[in-house]
Design a protein around this motif. Structure first.
Motif, PDB file in Angstrom:
ATOM      1  N   ALA A 252      63.255  34.983 116.238  1.00 54.64           N
ATOM      2  CA  ALA A 252      62.361  35.431 115.165  1.00 54.64           C
ATOM      3  C   ALA A 252      61.348  34.369 114.756  1.00 54.64           C
ATOM      4  O   ALA A 252      60.181  34.683 114.485  1.00 54.64           O
ATOM      5  CB  ALA A 252      63.183  35.860 113.948  1.00 54.64           C
ATOM      6  N   PHE A 253      61.773  33.094 114.718  1.00 53.54           N
ATOM      7  CA  PHE A 253      60.921  32.061 114.131  1.00 53.54           C
ATOM      8  C   PHE A 253      60.370  31.044 115.126  1.00 53.54           C
ATOM      9  O   PHE A 253      59.385  30.375 114.834  1.00 53.54           O
ATOM     10  CB  PHE A 253      61.686  31.320 113.026  1.00 53.54           C
ATOM     11  N   TYR A 255      60.340  31.628 119.042  1.00 52.06           N
ATOM     12  CA  TYR A 255      59.621  32.385 120.072  1.00 52.06           C
ATOM     13  C   TYR A 255      58.853  33.566 119.484  1.00 52.06           C
ATOM     14  O   TYR A 255      57.942  34.098 120.130  1.00 52.06           O
ATOM     15  CB  TYR A 255      60.608  32.886 121.131  1.00 52.06           C
ATOM     16  N   LYS A 256      59.250  34.001 118.303  1.00 50.76           N
ATOM     17  CA  LYS A 256      58.565  35.065 117.557  1.00 50.76           C
ATOM     18  C   LYS A 256      58.457  36.376 118.356  1.00 50.76           C
ATOM     19  O   LYS A 256      57.461  37.098 118.257  1.00 50.76           O
ATOM     20  CB  LYS A 256      57.165  34.581 117.129  1.00 50.76           C
ATOM     21  N   GLU A 257      59.478  36.662 119.148  1.00 50.03           N
ATOM     22  CA  GLU A 257      59.514  37.911 119.906  1.00 50.03           C
ATOM     23  C   GLU A 257      60.501  38.913 119.309  1.00 50.03           C
ATOM     24  O   GLU A 257      60.441  40.104 119.620  1.00 50.03           O
ATOM     25  CB  GLU A 257      59.876  37.636 121.371  1.00 50.03           C
ATOM     26  N   LYS A 259      61.568  41.067 116.363  1.00 46.96           N
ATOM     27  CA  LYS A 259      61.036  41.628 115.124  1.00 46.96           C
ATOM     28  C   LYS A 259      62.158  42.254 114.314  1.00 46.96           C
ATOM     29  O   LYS A 259      63.198  42.644 114.839  1.00 46.96           O
ATOM     30  CB  LYS A 259      59.974  42.684 115.444  1.00 46.96           C
TER      31      LYS A 259
END
Length: 430
Positions: A252-253, A255-257, A259
């Protein structure tokens, strides 16, 4: 009672009844027609079979594997493996094996590794000229390292049934898993050389450094999970929690993939998979109760001892029987049935139980690669879009490698006990 159980189980398997229902219903029929016991015992045994603190780790690692796939961790593991090995002849297939070994050290599930890594590498391998049959056999064999390289769901279940240390089992599986992985890599190199494909290229240090930076958060995860269990920082169950939380944070924080809309579907998927596993274990526990009523354990043990008093031969006989049963039944269903019979005998004879435990889990790998059950086999066939007749020649090589490692583990105890004894001390002193 036993004939009723065995015949009804075989009939239901032939009819295609899901294994958890086939095992549970055959146990129910055996108690109903073969005893005068109250049938509430079926529910009681089912619940007691899954009422284990160690088994709490199973749903957590299943959820962790789903999170890692969705969070982009598996993709970055493949990227790092490609940077490390793609310059070799057969580098793409070697990369597949390496990525599966790393992913196995995170997810604990062979099926998760086959799906996650195989789904990424299979199209690329076929584009490079690898035959679909080889691709399917390779991703099935490499993905099946999940039950061997720690953390392993199969090892957690084994430890929960026998009371053996989960950490010791984890350590015992590392060397055999690495040996199988290296042998598969050699097979990849030979295949690529014989077929004159996947020439490789140059080893580029800068590409490795870039891939390492991109994947570092994924690569340190096995050290956190496995190292924490071995060092006694947390239990296998708590390690499952750590894996899930770590995977969600990184996905979530960093690689930010991952959701927030993905979280509920992930939990739903993990819940469905967990229910399947727990139903199999719970239903199989009913068999253990039936066998104790029929005194099957003593009968089997006396028969085995009439043939041999060698612990090595008894281990090999059990391994052969487990491989045979694994062709028709999920390994997690077979464990609660077979282990209560054989494990006490070997323990009373002073056998190396870590050696036996790892050998037993290696046999479950073969069950996943052989029809008619063969979850790894059919999953890899689907991913690679290969037919069974295309896979068989290459699958025989993969199976041969695993059988060779099982035999080596039987005759060379150090393969499975060296690391546990080195890190955790000899078994009698732990």
């Amino acid at each position: 009672m036993i004939p009723i159980v065995v015949i009804s189980l075989i009939v239901m398997i032939i009819l295609g009844v899901p294994i958890c229902f086939a095992v549970g219903l055959s146990g129910f029929l055996g108690l109903y027609f073969g005893t005068t016991l109250d049938l509430y015992i079926v529910v009681q045994r089912f619940i007691s079979g899954i009422n284990s603190f160690s088994l709490m780790a199973v749903p957590l690692f299943i959820l962790g594997g789903a999170i890692m796939d969705k969070a982009g961790i598996s993709k970055r593991i493949v990227g790092f493996a490609a940077a490390m090995f793609s310059w070799l002849r057969g580098g793409l297939s070697i990369c597949c094996v390496a990525a599966n070994m790393i992913f196995a050290g995170i997810s604990g599930s062979g099926a998760a590794a086959v799906s996650a890594i195989g789904g990424i590498t299979a199209p690329a391998m076929k584009a490079k000229g690898y035959k679909p049959g080889f691709v399917a056999a390779l991703i099935g064999g490499a993905g099946s390292l999940g039950p061997v390289i720690p953390p392993s769901v199969d090892m957690i279940v084994f430890a929960s049934i026998t009371g053996l240390s989960v950490g010791r089992m984890f350590m015992g599986g590392m060397l055999p898993g690495l040996v199988i992985g290296v042998c598969l890599m050699i097979f990849c190199y030979i295949y690529a050389r014989v077929n004159n494909i996947d020439y490789g290229g140059k080893f580029v240090v800068s590409e490795v450094i870039v891939a390492l930076k991109e994947s570092i958060w994924a690569l340190i995860m096995p050290f956190i999970v496995i190292g924490g269990v071995i060092c006694g920082i947390f239990t296998a169950t708590e390690a499952g929690v750590v894996a899930c939380v770590y995977g969600m944070i990184v996905g979530a924080f960093v690689y930010k993939e991952l959701k927030w809309k993905d979280v509920i579907p992930l939990f739903k998927q993990a819940t469905e998979n967990t229910c399947q596993v727990m139903m199999i274990i719970g239903a199989s526990t009913i068999y253990g109760y039936i066998f104790s009523l029929a005194n099957v354990g003593d009968i089997v043990c006396n028969f085995i001892l009439s043939l041999t008093d060698s612990t090595t031969m008894i281990m090999l006989m059990t391994a052969g029987f487990m491989i045979f049963v694994g062709c028709f039944m999920e390994s997690l269903a077979a464990m609660p049935i077979i282990l209560p019979i054989v494990y006490p005998l070997l323990e009373s004879m002073g056998a190396n139980m870590t050696q036996f435990g790892v050998m037993f889990c290696l046999c479950t790998v073969l069950g996943g690669l052989t029809p008619p059950v063969g979850i790894y086999l059919f999953l890899s066939m689907s991913i690679a879009k290969a037919k069974i007749q295309e896979i068989i020649p290459y699958l025989l090589v993969v199976v041969g490698i695993i059988v060779a490692v099982i035999l080596t583990a039987a005759f060379v105890p150090g393969l499975t006990s060296f690391l546990p004894d080195l890190i955790m001390g000899p078994m009698g002193a732990s």
